[in-house]
Design an enzyme around this catalytic site. Sequence first.
Site, PDB file in Angstrom:
ATOM      1  N   GLY A 108      -5.555  11.184  -3.261  1.00  0.00           N
ATOM      2  CA  GLY A 108      -6.169  11.078  -1.934  1.00  0.00           C
ATOM      3  C   GLY A 108      -5.733  12.202  -1.023  1.00  0.00           C
TER       4      GLY A 108
ATOM      5  N   SER B 122       0.816  -1.211   0.000  1.00  0.00           N
ATOM      6  CA  SER B 122       0.000   0.000   0.000  1.00  0.00           C
ATOM      7  C   SER B 122       0.852   1.265   0.000  1.00  0.00           C
ATOM      8  CB  SER B 122      -0.893   0.001   1.238  1.00  0.00           C
ATOM      9  OG  SER B 122      -0.101  -0.200   2.380  1.00  0.00           O
TER      10      SER B 122
ATOM     11  N   THR C 129      -4.805   8.257   8.086  1.00  0.00           N
ATOM     12  CA  THR C 129      -4.851   7.111   7.189  1.00  0.00           C
ATOM     13  C   THR C 129      -6.309   6.712   6.996  1.00  0.00           C
ATOM     14  OG1 THR C 129      -4.069   4.846   6.843  1.00  0.00           O
ATOM     15  CG2 THR C 129      -4.558   5.479   9.106  1.00  0.00           C
TER      16      THR C 129
ATOM     17  N   ARG D  44      -6.664   9.695  -9.674  1.00  0.00           N
ATOM     18  CA  ARG D  44      -7.254   9.999  -8.354  1.00  0.00           C
ATOM     19  C   ARG D  44      -6.153  10.381  -7.364  1.00  0.00           C
ATOM     20  NH1 ARG D  44      -6.571   7.847  -2.874  1.00  0.00           N
ATOM     21  NH2 ARG D  44      -8.541   8.113  -1.781  1.00  0.00           N
TER      22      ARG D  44
ATOM     23  N   THR E  22       2.045   7.041   0.292  1.00  0.00           N
ATOM     24  CA  THR E  22       1.094   5.960   0.008  1.00  0.00           C
ATOM     25  C   THR E  22       0.997   5.673  -1.490  1.00  0.00           C
ATOM     26  OG1 THR E  22      -1.178   5.242   0.432  1.00  0.00           O
ATOM     27  CG2 THR E  22      -0.916   7.496  -0.289  1.00  0.00           C
TER      28      THR E  22
ATOM     29  N   THR F  72      -1.439   3.454   4.559  1.00  0.00           N
ATOM     30  CA  THR F  72      -0.542   4.576   4.274  1.00  0.00           C
ATOM     31  C   THR F  72       0.405   4.676   5.432  1.00  0.00           C
ATOM     32  OG1 THR F  72      -2.156   5.866   3.045  1.00  0.00           O
ATOM     33  CG2 THR F  72      -0.518   7.130   4.251  1.00  0.00           C
TER      34      THR F  72
HETATM   35  C1  SD4 Z   1      -5.730   7.470   0.415  1.00  0.00           C
HETATM   36  N1  SD4 Z   1      -5.480   7.800   2.768  1.00  0.00           N
HETATM   37  O1  SD4 Z   1      -5.152   7.451  -0.665  1.00  0.00           O
HETATM   38  C2  SD4 Z   1      -4.968   7.073   1.644  1.00  0.00           C
HETATM   39  C3  SD4 Z   1      -5.043   5.607   1.773  1.00  0.00           C
HETATM   40  C4  SD4 Z   1      -4.916   5.095   3.152  1.00  0.00           C
HETATM   41  O2  SD4 Z   1      -5.389   3.475   4.707  1.00  0.00           O
HETATM   42  O3  SD4 Z   1      -4.410   5.665   4.041  1.00  0.00           O
HETATM   43  N2  SD4 Z   1      -5.433   3.978   3.474  1.00  0.00           N
HETATM   44  O4  SD4 Z   1      -6.915   7.768   0.523  1.00  0.00           O
END
Ligand code: SD4
Length: 332
Positions: free
Chosen positions: A218, A86, A239, A216, A206, A188
Site C-alpha cells: 500500500g 490493523s 490513512t 500487495r 500498518t 494505519t
Molecule cells: C494501506 N493505507 O495499506 C493503508 C491502510 C490504511 O486505513 O491506512 N487503512 O492501504
Amino acid sequence: MWNRRNFLRSLGLASAGLALKPLDSLAQKTAASKNKQALKPIVLSTWRFGLEANAAAWKVLSTKGKALDAVEQGVKVTEADPEERSVGYGGRPDRDGKVTLDACIMDELGNIGSVAALEYIKHPISVARAVMEKTPHVMLTGQGALDFALAQGFKKENLLTDASEKEWKEWLKTSEYNPKANIENHDTIGMIALDASGNLSGACTTSGMAFKMHGRVGDSPIIGAGLYVDNEVGAATATGHGEEVIRIVGTHLVVELMRQGKSPQKACEEAVQRIIKLTRQRGKDLSKIQVGFIAINKQGEHGAYCIQSGFNYALHDTINGNRLIDAPYYLT
Ligand code: SD4
C-alpha cells in the site's frame, strides 16, 4: 547623534545593507511568520489508537527528545497491541493467511527507511529505521527485509493471533475483497511530530488492507505517499485506501502545497479534492473510498481532512494536552 541609521548599525544591520531598504509587504509577512512563536513540541497521529501512541511520543518530546525517536516510540505502542487489528502484531492477514507489514520513517535531514511486505517481525518501524541507518538503501521488501531484520537481531514471531485467524477463516467463506470505508479492515498509524528544537520527523506503519492479495503493497511504506517530511516546510501522513493515496503521491503533495503557502488544513483539503476528482474521472464510486490526511507545518499549525466522516486523529500539544479530534470531511 542618535538616529535610525546609528540604531540599525548598533544591531549590525545597516552594514549588511539590508535594514535601510523599505520592507515590502511580502517580506514583512515572511518576517512576521518567521518570528511567530512555533507551537512546539507537538505530535499528531491517525485514529483513536493515536492517543496512546501520542502519550509514548510525548514522553520523548516533553523531555526535549528528538522527533525521530518520538515517532518511533509512539507507533511501536500500536504495533505491539494485539487488539489493534490493523497494525503490527495481531494485524489482519492477507488472503493467504499471512500477516505482512508495511512501514516507513523519515527524519529532519531527509533520511528515509522503509520495509514492505515484511512478515514475522513485531516492530516493522524499527526495521525501517535500521534500513535508514544501517544500509545504503531506502527500502527492503519481503524475504530480503526479513533476512535483514533477523541479521539485525530482531526476533521472529508469529503475528497471526487467534482472533485475526478466526476472522480470516470467516472471510474465506465468501472470499470477497470489498474493503469498506472506515470499517475496521483497514487502519494505519501515521505519526508526525515537531520537537522542542523545531525539527520534524514522521513514521507510518500498518498491516495494510485486510485480505489483500499476497504481495500487495500500500501507500504506508512509500515515502511521498503514506508519509513525507520536509524540515523547511512541514510533514504529512495518510490513512485509508492506499491505492488512492499512491495515485496522487498524497503526502508529498500536501507538503508541497504547504510550501506554496497553504495552511496544513487547506493542503489536506486540496489533496483530498485531487483524489475525489480522479475517482470521479475514473467512474469509481466515491462512497466506497476513504482517505484521510493529517499535516503539520514548521509553526506547529496542524490540519486534517478526509473523504467521508469517521476518520479521527489524536493531537498532543502543550496547550490542550492529548485529545481525539474528528477530522472534517467532504461527503455529507
Ligand atoms: C494501506 N493505507 O495499506 C493503508 C491502510 C490504511 O486505513 O491506512 N487503512 O492501504
